[in-house]
Design a protein around this motif. Structure first.
Motif, mmCIF file in Angstrom:
data_model
loop_
_atom_site.group_PDB
_atom_site.id
_atom_site.type_symbol
_atom_site.label_atom_id
_atom_site.label_comp_id
_atom_site.label_asym_id
_atom_site.label_seq_id
_atom_site.Cartn_x
_atom_site.Cartn_y
_atom_site.Cartn_z
ATOM 1 N N ARG A 106 0.847 -1.191 0.000
ATOM 2 C CA ARG A 106 0.000 0.000 0.000
ATOM 3 C C ARG A 106 0.880 1.238 0.000
ATOM 4 O O ARG A 106 1.787 1.350 0.829
ATOM 5 C CB ARG A 106 -0.867 -0.049 1.267
ATOM 6 N N GLU A 107 0.607 2.166 -0.910
ATOM 7 C CA GLU A 107 1.321 3.447 -0.867
ATOM 8 C C GLU A 107 0.921 4.105 0.439
ATOM 9 O O GLU A 107 -0.243 4.041 0.841
ATOM 10 C CB GLU A 107 0.920 4.308 -2.081
ATOM 11 N N ASN A 108 1.857 4.781 1.099
ATOM 12 C CA ASN A 108 1.589 5.096 2.498
ATOM 13 C C ASN A 108 1.726 6.564 2.892
ATOM 14 O O ASN A 108 1.567 6.891 4.062
ATOM 15 C CB ASN A 108 2.546 4.254 3.362
ATOM 16 N N THR A 109 2.077 7.430 1.959
ATOM 17 C CA THR A 109 2.283 8.816 2.400
ATOM 18 C C THR A 109 1.488 9.865 1.627
ATOM 19 O O THR A 109 1.472 11.026 2.023
ATOM 20 C CB THR A 109 3.782 9.210 2.294
ATOM 21 N N GLU A 110 0.881 9.482 0.516
ATOM 22 C CA GLU A 110 0.161 10.529 -0.222
ATOM 23 C C GLU A 110 -1.173 9.995 -0.757
ATOM 24 O O GLU A 110 -2.019 9.574 0.011
ATOM 25 C CB GLU A 110 1.045 11.120 -1.334
ATOM 26 N N GLY A 111 -1.410 10.083 -2.064
ATOM 27 C CA GLY A 111 -2.657 9.584 -2.639
ATOM 28 C C GLY A 111 -3.875 10.271 -2.049
ATOM 29 O O GLY A 111 -3.915 11.486 -1.891
ATOM 30 N N GLU A 112 -4.850 9.458 -1.697
ATOM 31 C CA GLU A 112 -6.115 9.980 -1.174
ATOM 32 C C GLU A 112 -5.953 10.505 0.252
ATOM 33 O O GLU A 112 -6.851 11.141 0.792
ATOM 34 C CB GLU A 112 -7.187 8.885 -1.204
ATOM 35 N N TYR A 113 -4.817 10.181 0.890
ATOM 36 C CA TYR A 113 -4.570 10.609 2.270
ATOM 37 C C TYR A 113 -3.705 11.870 2.308
ATOM 38 O O TYR A 113 -2.942 12.072 3.240
ATOM 39 C CB TYR A 113 -3.825 9.504 3.029
ATOM 40 N N SER A 114 -3.835 12.708 1.299
ATOM 41 C CA SER A 114 -2.886 13.827 1.175
ATOM 42 C C SER A 114 -3.064 14.930 2.217
ATOM 43 O O SER A 114 -2.168 15.717 2.433
ATOM 44 C CB SER A 114 -3.018 14.447 -0.216
ATOM 45 N N SER A 115 -4.212 15.015 2.827
ATOM 46 C CA SER A 115 -4.541 16.137 3.725
ATOM 47 C C SER A 115 -4.557 17.474 3.010
ATOM 48 O O SER A 115 -4.435 18.512 3.649
ATOM 49 C CB SER A 115 -3.583 16.325 4.897
ATOM 50 N N VAL A 116 -4.622 17.460 1.700
ATOM 51 C CA VAL A 116 -4.725 18.725 0.987
ATOM 52 C C VAL A 116 -6.201 18.991 0.748
ATOM 53 O O VAL A 116 -6.885 18.224 0.078
ATOM 54 C CB VAL A 116 -3.985 18.681 -0.369
ATOM 55 N N GLY A 117 -6.666 20.058 1.327
ATOM 56 C CA GLY A 117 -8.080 20.378 1.168
ATOM 57 C C GLY A 117 -8.598 21.076 2.398
ATOM 58 O O GLY A 117 -7.828 21.476 3.275
ATOM 59 N N GLY A 118 -9.884 21.233 2.458
ATOM 60 C CA GLY A 118 -10.454 21.914 3.610
ATOM 61 C C GLY A 118 -11.938 22.144 3.439
ATOM 62 O O GLY A 118 -12.563 21.611 2.519
#
Ligand code: IPM
Ligand code: MN
Length: 361
Positions: A106-118
């Protein structure tokens, strides 16, 4: 170490039998209990404390901690093996004798879990949430490369996630290495293990295979979460955590201990299932259809890890150690705390080439 009886014990047993030393540092932060008591999940110096160690051994974590560690220490690989152990019953019908044995990367640092947004216009009818998915070439490349290097034989199949879920259930035995984005890898890693009996046995290791000096390059934890529905009852399946510890030892280069623990898990699950089918024992925990406890199952694995014989030529001589149960203050922690507490492991073993462990081959 005895944070969750059984798992800690498993590592301790391996340590004694194979003559290496681990220094454990127990912390109870990064838990809800800590938040309730101190209004914060992490102490100000959390990073320094973690950097003083080589590995993190986690019970179950939250976004605010797990994701932070993965990113801060650039643990870009998350390995999640999935195995139907001999003798264990799969909920999938008519699968007699068909092995299921694959690993999800599993990719573990970005993708859908980027925390970019709000969120804007919060609390109004126009409330709007935006969450961006981020894929960088650098990261995708390194994760794919890792997965390819892990694969035993390379026949590439590419699937959309929807049909891949169907294949996971219909022909799980045909997979060897499955690589996916952060979210999809997470979901797949929660779909595979139930096909092998229970998610309670599934382990994971977040790794930074190209770590620079100083940072903990691995964080091992079961795939399952904090399971508040059963927390405090002493019936959590310890295998997910013991197996995570086993992966951690493998990463640290302790081959024999790794083999002993894996063999012990296999044997205890097989014998436990056999006895259960004959109505002779209730060693297995409720997620495996038994009435067993975390402690008893964990201890059974410990005992087995101390005694297990290796295949000819693989292991060393058999030592039957007699370990006295150690007293530890963590025994008296409320189980929610135990469940969420993290053990930091400081390596104190002779330098062993990381390249020698199975996962980087
Ligand atoms: C896991 C967990 C975490 C994740 C959660 C707690 C953020 O479910 O390790 O799989 O999804 O990464
Ligand atoms: Mn998850």
């Amino acid at each position: 170490m005895s944070v969750l009886p059984g798992d800690g014990i498993g590592l301790e047993a391996a340590e004694k039998r194979f003559g290496f030393q681990l220094e454990f540092r127990h912390y109870i932060w990064a838990s809800c209990t800590c938040f309730q008591e101190h209004g914060t999940m992490l102490p100000p110096d959390w990073k320094k404390l973690l950097q003083a160690c080589d590995a993190i051994y986690f019970g179950a974590g939250m976004m605010a901690t797990l994701l932070l560690f993965r990113r801060e220490f650039d643990q870009y690989i998350n390995l999640r093996p999935c195995c139907l152990f001999p003798g264990v019953t799969s909920p999938l019908a008519n699968r007699e004798g068909e092995p299921i044995d694959f690993i999800t990367v599993r990719e573990n640092t970005e993708g859908e879990y980027s925390s970019v947004g709000g969120c804007i216009f919060e609390g109004t009818d126009g409330e709007t949430v935006i969450q961006d998915t981020v894929f960088t070439r650098t990261d995708v490349d390194r994760v794919l490369r890792y997965a390819f290097e892990l694969a035993r034989s390379i026949t590439v199949e590419k699937y959309h996630i929807d049909i891949l879920c169907a294949h996971f259930v219909q022909r799980p035995r045909t997979f060897d290495v499955v690589v996916g984005s952060n979210l999809l890898g997470d979901i797949l890693s929660n779909l595979g293990p139930p096909c092998t009996g229970t998610i309670g046995i599934a382990p994971s290791a977040s790794l930074n295979p190209s770590s620079s000096q100083g940072d903990p390059d691995q964080d091992a934890k079961p795939v399952h979460g904090s399971a508040p529905d059963i927390a405090g009852q002493g019936i959590t399946n310890p295998v997910g955590k013991v197996w995570s510890g086993q992966m951690m030892l493998e990463w640290l280069g302790e081959k024999e201990a790794t083999q002993a623990l894996m063999g012990a898990i296999e044997k205890v699950l097989q014998e436990g299932t056999n006895a259960q089918l004959k109505g002779e024992s209730d060693l297995l925990t409720p997620d495996m259809g038994g009435k067993g406890t975390t402690e008893a199952l964990g201890r059974a694995i410990e005992e087995e890890a101390l005694e297990i014989k290796f295949e000819e030529g693989v292991g060393k001589k058999i030592i039957t150690a007699n370990i006295e149960p150690t007293e530890s203050p963590s025994h008296s922690l409320p189980s929610m705390q135990i469940f969420q507490s993290r053990i930091i492991i400081k390596r104190d073993i002779t330098e062993k080439a990381k390249a020698s462990h199975g996962y980087t081959k």
